[in-house]
Motif scaffolding. Structure first.
Motif, PDB file in Angstrom:
ATOM      1  N   ASP A   7      -3.593  -1.941  -5.821  1.00 53.80           N
ATOM      2  CA  ASP A   7      -3.128  -2.493  -4.541  1.00 53.80           C
ATOM      3  C   ASP A   7      -3.873  -3.811  -4.334  1.00 53.80           C
ATOM      4  O   ASP A   7      -5.059  -3.915  -4.660  1.00 53.80           O
ATOM      5  CB  ASP A   7      -3.485  -1.506  -3.416  1.00 53.80           C
ATOM      6  N   THR A  17       0.838  -1.204   0.000  1.00 58.12           N
ATOM      7  CA  THR A  17       0.000   0.000   0.000  1.00 58.12           C
ATOM      8  C   THR A  17       0.876   1.259   0.000  1.00 58.12           C
ATOM      9  O   THR A  17       0.571   2.240  -0.683  1.00 58.12           O
ATOM     10  CB  THR A  17      -0.950  -0.029   1.227  1.00 58.12           C
ATOM     11  N   ASN A  56      -7.540  -4.643  -2.400  1.00 59.00           N
ATOM     12  CA  ASN A  56      -7.307  -5.529  -1.265  1.00 59.00           C
ATOM     13  C   ASN A  56      -8.622  -5.575  -0.482  1.00 59.00           C
ATOM     14  O   ASN A  56      -8.865  -4.756   0.393  1.00 59.00           O
ATOM     15  CB  ASN A  56      -6.162  -4.970  -0.407  1.00 59.00           C
TER      16      ASN A  56
HETATM   17 MG   LIG Z   1      -1.834  -3.058   2.265  1.00 58.99          MG
END
Ligand SMILES: [Mg+2]
Ligand SMILES: Nc1ncnc2c1ncn2[C@@H]1O[C@H](COP(=O)(O)OP(=O)(O)O)[C@@H](O)[C@H]1O
Length: 263
Positions: free
Chosen positions: A120, A22, A46
């Protein structure tokens, strides 16, 4: 926004939590936008632990990728225009969306608008990470210089190869330059993937996180920020500025050639 074609989609992956996925996404996104004037979208795919928003001050988004994948509204409605110049599709802390497989279908049209899209992803080997791999043109594998992480990195590389998604390279994060750390050469040899960048471990990354500002914005001349900028230039194929020593070496070599040719 102007319509254009063929922006690049990078999946930022690791089969381990806490390595820095991240952090890489927010900082690469911020430097591409701020220092290279690129149109950038960062996406929080995510689904189990969607924290990208918390890294950049988007705390309780009303529109999220979760709802897009649940077909509640079009993807364009979940795009936030961040004040730092990049755009974001945040996630939401709730049960994962039912239809993760349509991630690619939802992200794909956005490459007409953005130069770069960074996804991400989840750290576990499940349909979440596979969806991120399938939606990406190339993968950036985040690792750190220790054996447990290297083992996860090799595993991630093998999964990516199986899924047929090309790997652009490894981003070696949290590097302390200690003798006990595994060298980038050995990491590269063991994983058969080249190391694109070494990002130092530094407490300023945590300080920037506590302010919800990417370090490349909060401390732009810090060594960590410089590493991110160099990585961004490499991904954009912009030649890095040569050091004074290497410019002198080049000059010496060309004079040497001149003398040899003169003979
Ligand atoms: Mg993360
Ligand atoms: N280069 C670094 N130096 C110091 N701390 C870092 C660095 N990169 C990331 N971190 C910290 O490590 C923790 C995990 O990073 P994060 O990006 O959330 O990992 P992941 O997304 O892979 O789970 C965060 O607290 C983050 O601020």
């Amino acid at each position: 926004m102007d319509e254009k074609t063929n922006g690049k989609i990078y999946g930022v992956i690791a089969l381990k939590g806490g390595v820095g996925k991240t952090t890489v996404v927010e900082n690469l996104g911020a430097t591409f936008a701020k220092d290279f004037q690129k149109k950038v979208l960062i996406v929080d795919a995510n689904f189990s632990t969607p924290h990208l928003g918390l890294h950049i001050g988007i705390i309780d988004p009303t529109h999220t990728l979760h709802s897009v994948l649940n077909e509640e509204y079009p993807v364009y409605q979940a795009i936030y225009h961040h004040e730092l110049g990049f755009h974001v599709i945040p996630g939401k802390l709730s049960s994962p969306p039912t239809n993760i497989n349509i991630l690619k279908q939802k992200i794909e049209p956005l490459r007409r608008i953005y130069d770069i899209i960074l996804i991400d992803s989840s750290p576990s080997l499940d349909k979440e990470i596979l969806a991120a791999m399938i939606a990406s043109d190339e993968l950036l594998v985040v690792s750190s210089p220790d054996y447990p992480t290297l083992s996860s990195t090799i595993h991630a590389v093998n999964v990516a190869k199986r899924e047929d998604t090309p790997i652009r390279g490894i981003i070696l994060n949290k590097v302390r330059s200690k003798r006990f750390e595994i060298s980038s050469r050995d990491i590269s040899k063991a994983s058969e993937v080249k190391v694109l960048a070494k990002i130092p471990e530094n407490v300023k990354v945590l300080s920037a996180l506590s302010q919800m500002i990417p370090i490349v914005v909060r401390y732009p001349s810090h060594e960590v920020s410089k590493s991110y900028k160099e990585l961004a230039s490499l991904l954009l194929d912009i030649p890095a500025k040569k050091s004074r020593i290497s410019r002198l070496k080049d000059k010496f070599q060309s004079k040497k050639k001149e003398v040899e040719n003169y003979d």
